[in-house]
Scaffold this motif. Structure first.
Motif, mmCIF file in Angstrom:
data_model
loop_
_atom_site.group_PDB
_atom_site.id
_atom_site.type_symbol
_atom_site.label_atom_id
_atom_site.label_comp_id
_atom_site.label_asym_id
_atom_site.label_seq_id
_atom_site.Cartn_x
_atom_site.Cartn_y
_atom_site.Cartn_z
ATOM 1 N N SER A 25 0.847 -1.197 0.000
ATOM 2 C CA SER A 25 0.000 0.000 0.000
ATOM 3 C C SER A 25 0.877 1.239 0.000
ATOM 4 O O SER A 25 1.842 1.338 0.761
ATOM 5 N N LEU A 26 0.528 2.203 -0.848
ATOM 6 C CA LEU A 26 1.258 3.475 -0.859
ATOM 7 C C LEU A 26 0.595 4.490 0.071
ATOM 8 O O LEU A 26 0.846 5.684 -0.030
ATOM 9 N N ARG A 27 -0.250 3.982 0.966
ATOM 10 C CA ARG A 27 -0.790 4.814 2.037
ATOM 11 C C ARG A 27 -0.006 4.611 3.328
ATOM 12 O O ARG A 27 0.329 5.566 4.014
ATOM 13 N N ASP A 28 0.277 3.323 3.652
ATOM 14 C CA ASP A 28 0.923 3.055 4.936
ATOM 15 C C ASP A 28 1.992 1.968 4.875
ATOM 16 O O ASP A 28 2.580 1.625 5.896
ATOM 17 N N GLY A 29 2.244 1.396 3.699
ATOM 18 C CA GLY A 29 3.289 0.377 3.572
ATOM 19 C C GLY A 29 2.859 -1.026 3.943
ATOM 20 O O GLY A 29 3.684 -1.942 3.944
ATOM 21 N N ILE A 207 -2.003 -0.299 -9.339
ATOM 22 C CA ILE A 207 -0.718 -0.801 -8.838
ATOM 23 C C ILE A 207 0.377 -0.361 -9.811
ATOM 24 O O ILE A 207 0.300 -0.640 -11.003
ATOM 25 N N ALA A 208 1.377 0.337 -9.304
ATOM 26 C CA ALA A 208 2.508 0.766 -10.132
ATOM 27 C C ALA A 208 3.634 -0.253 -10.015
ATOM 28 O O ALA A 208 4.078 -0.582 -8.914
ATOM 29 N N GLY A 224 -1.568 9.830 -6.215
ATOM 30 C CA GLY A 224 -2.661 9.043 -5.669
ATOM 31 C C GLY A 224 -2.699 7.583 -6.047
ATOM 32 O O GLY A 224 -3.751 6.939 -5.926
ATOM 33 N N VAL A 225 -1.575 7.006 -6.501
ATOM 34 C CA VAL A 225 -1.538 5.575 -6.830
ATOM 35 C C VAL A 225 -1.773 4.762 -5.557
ATOM 36 O O VAL A 225 -1.250 5.086 -4.488
ATOM 37 N N ASP A 226 -2.564 3.697 -5.663
ATOM 38 C CA ASP A 226 -2.971 2.923 -4.480
ATOM 39 C C ASP A 226 -1.875 2.001 -3.953
ATOM 40 O O ASP A 226 -1.643 1.937 -2.742
ATOM 41 N N TYR A 227 -1.220 1.254 -4.870
ATOM 42 C CA TYR A 227 -0.242 0.244 -4.450
ATOM 43 C C TYR A 227 1.005 0.318 -5.323
ATOM 44 O O TYR A 227 0.952 0.805 -6.461
ATOM 45 N N GLY A 228 2.109 -0.212 -4.791
ATOM 46 C CA GLY A 228 3.361 -0.181 -5.534
ATOM 47 C C GLY A 228 4.125 -1.487 -5.416
ATOM 48 O O GLY A 228 3.935 -2.268 -4.472
ATOM 49 N N ILE A 251 6.959 6.003 3.169
ATOM 50 C CA ILE A 251 5.648 6.016 2.519
ATOM 51 C C ILE A 251 4.655 6.846 3.330
ATOM 52 O O ILE A 251 3.922 7.684 2.783
ATOM 53 N N LYS A 252 4.628 6.629 4.647
ATOM 54 C CA LYS A 252 3.681 7.364 5.491
ATOM 55 C C LYS A 252 3.967 8.869 5.478
ATOM 56 O O LYS A 252 3.044 9.685 5.408
ATOM 57 N N GLU A 253 5.244 9.233 5.537
ATOM 58 C CA GLU A 253 5.595 10.655 5.535
ATOM 59 C C GLU A 253 5.250 11.308 4.195
ATOM 60 O O GLU A 253 4.707 12.419 4.151
#
Length: 580
Positions: A25-29, A207-208, A224-228, A251-253
């Motif tokens: 997740s590119l929101r919180d890892g 997903i990138a 705003g990509v969701d996942y990586g 990622i969080k920062e």
């Protein structure tokens, strides 16, 4: 002939070894799942896995090889972390292999004790445009069996947004050709931004693939990509890896910095304002007293566990803890454990400055097992409190109702009350920021000549252009009439943003004019004195002011500066941009 012999030896000797690369997740890892990749383990073999699949296709042994790779991947995936998914690559051509066995995967899942919702099939039509019918058949085949689908290598082959829209996959994996050096290429960034907006409206997760640098990662988070997935996050491994702590922190920062840029906070409020500071325990605290407290107090739904430095180690929920202590051997297994031994690490944590509406969206995107867990709120990486999903949704609804009541009914953009609040909060912040005013030239003449209905369409079109070109963090407002405003913290790309809006608006307004008026470049309408006059096609005047040179707290100076910039715009013919 030698290669074909190697293929036969690999299949018969089962010389395929699976490795797994995390998709995070590119929101919180946190880990969404793992892509299963196949490696050849035959000693001395000189062909790679791509060449092996090409050879299997040409010798009509594709399903034999596919079955071997899939079996090995599923067998080892039994050890993957609970709640994560397994992404399996599929060559669409296997459907036409005479040896292909429908239902094979479902049978293997039952054998290994896995559920169908744990598996996502990655399907690509990268190989050839002639494979499009096969590609379509393959998607339909797995969707009918209720498997989730990811379209792989989007942007490298022939799959277009029309086809994606028709089949509505669960995930869209963006090819590394678009991801590579996206931080240095504004065109790639624009393409990715468009894909994200499309997928968000269609309910598709993005997903990138192929993330190799920190700069690429941060840029993907910003759009705003969701996942990586990629080497920078984690390389493929025989083990099921979590992301390194420093990558999760990055990622969080980056996520919080992206959310705090330009306007999302003024519109939706800080989550820190509604969180409650509840009891927290040190990591070495015994778990048994917590279990007893939860048994006797039904209102105790969770407890945070903290590291020695005050950062959050994890979340211990009522349902999870009672589940561990239940059963024939649960109590005897866990009554001597500490809370750290039992803590859940897949909790959602956000900074106190994160927008309430965004936290609510993140919370509802979690899996069914923890979608209603409380959200941990931190400040400066230290534990601040928690907020329940109920409180989040109630507050988000209240805010949306309030903003909707103030929104301009024509364009749906926030009106003057919301604009005033956003400006006040921006002025109170010391970070770089800019106010952008947009004004339509020759709008009154167009409105008089074509009528109010067409004039309304032009205003809606401008609002649409703003929404398409601005980032998620930019605040967009409709002051009234043909006057609009944008508040942003991305002062480095002001001219690029303004030019993009003008370009988008110019491309779309042709449909609002008659063919005759458009070709000659002007309309005939009445001037203020009531006499017929020629008026050019509508254009945009955009005036932007940054707090680098103007103190926004000095309201009178700010107003004068903006008025002067707008006057400079109006003195120029055609589209114009003035940045102070």
């Amino acid at each position: 002939m030698e290669s074909e012999n190697s293929l036969l030896e690999i299949i018969k000797g089962r010389y395929i070894k699976p490795v797994y690369q995390p998709i995070a997740s590119l929101r919180d890892g946190s880990i969404l799942g793992y892509e299963a990749l196949s490696r050849i383990s035959l000693p001395g073999c000189e062909i790679n896995i791509e060449e092996l699949f090409d050879l299997a296709t040409s010798t009509q042994r594709l399903w034999e090889l596919e079955r071997l790779c899939r079996t090995q991947a599923l067998r080892n995936a039994v050890a993957k972390p609970v709640g994560t998914r397994l992404f399996l690559n599929v060559d669409p051509n296997i459907l036409y292999d005479p040896e292909f066995i429908s239902g094979f995967t479902s049978q293997m899942l039952r054998e290994f004790g896995m559920n169908p919702d744990e598996v996502i099939f990655e399907i690509t039509e990268k190989s050839s445009v002639s494979a499009v019918p096969v590609f379509i058949s393959s998607i339909e085949h797995y969707q009918k069996q209720n498997f989730q689908i990811a379209i792989d290598d989007f942007g490298s082959g022939y799959s277009g947004l029309v086809r994606v829209c028709a089949f509505l996959p669960n995930y869209l994996k963006i090819d590394m050709g678009i991801v590579r050096k996206i931080d240095q290429d504004s065109r790639k960034k624009s393409v990715m931004t468009g894909i994200v907006k499309f997928c968000r409206e269609a309910g598709i997760q993005v997903i990138a693939e192929g993330i190799e640098t920190q700069e690429e990662l941060v840029t993907l988070i910003q759009v705003g990509v969701d996942y990586g997935q990629g080497f920078f996050l984690a390389r493929p491994s025989e083990n099921f890896q979590r992301l390194p702590g420093e990558i999760k922190l990055l990622i969080k920062e980056a996520r919080n910095n992206s959310l705090n840029m330009g306007g999302s906070v003024p519109v939706f409020g800080h989550v820190g304002a509604i969180c409650s500071k509840k009891r927290a325990l040190p990591a070495n605290a015994p778990a048994l007293p917590v279990y007893r407290d939860m048994c006797s107090d039904p209102s105790m739904t969770e407890v945070c566990v903290l590291n020695d430095d005050g950062t959050v180690c994890g979340l211990l929920t009522r349902q999870y803890l009672l589940g561990r202590f239940s059963g024939q051997f649960g109590y005897s297994l866990y009554y001597r454990r500490t809370v750290k031994d039992l803590v859940r690490e897949d909790f959602l944590s956000v900074d106190s400055a994160t927008a309430i509406d965004d936290v609510a969206a993140q919370a509802m995107e979690r899996g069914p097992k923890n979608v209603y867990d409380a959200v941990v709120v931190t400040e400066g990486k230290q534990y601040l409190g928690i907020v329940t999903v109920r409180d989040l949704l109630n507050e988000a609804i209240n805010i949306r109702v309030k903003n909707a009541a103030d929104a301009n009914p024509l364009t749906g953009l926030p009106g003057n009350n919301a604009i005033q609040r956003a400006i006040e909060e921006m002025i109170a912040d010391d970070r770089d920021c800019a106010i952008i005013y947009l004004d339509l030239d020759n709008f009154k003449a167009y409105n008089d000549a074509y009528g109010f209905s067409c004039g309304d369409n032009m205003l809606r079109l401008l609002a649409q252009a703003m929404n398409l070109c601005c980032s998620a963090g930019d605040f967009k407002g409709h002051i009234g009439g043909d006057d609009f405003i944008i508040l942003t913290r991305d002062t480095e790309r002001l001219h690029e943003l303004c030019s993009h809006i003008i370009e988008t608006f110019s491309e779309q307004i042709q449909s609002l004019y008659s063919k005759e008026d458009w070709e000659r470049g002007y309309i005939i309408s009445k001037n203020r004195n009531g006499f017929a006059e020629n008026f050019p096609i509508a254009t945009l005047s955009i005036a932007a002011v940054t707090n680098r040179t103007v103190d926004f707290s000095q309201t009178e100076l700010l107003s004068k500066t903006v008025a002067h910039a707008k006057k400079q715009c109006k003195q120029q013919a055609g589209h114009s941009v003035v940045i102070v």
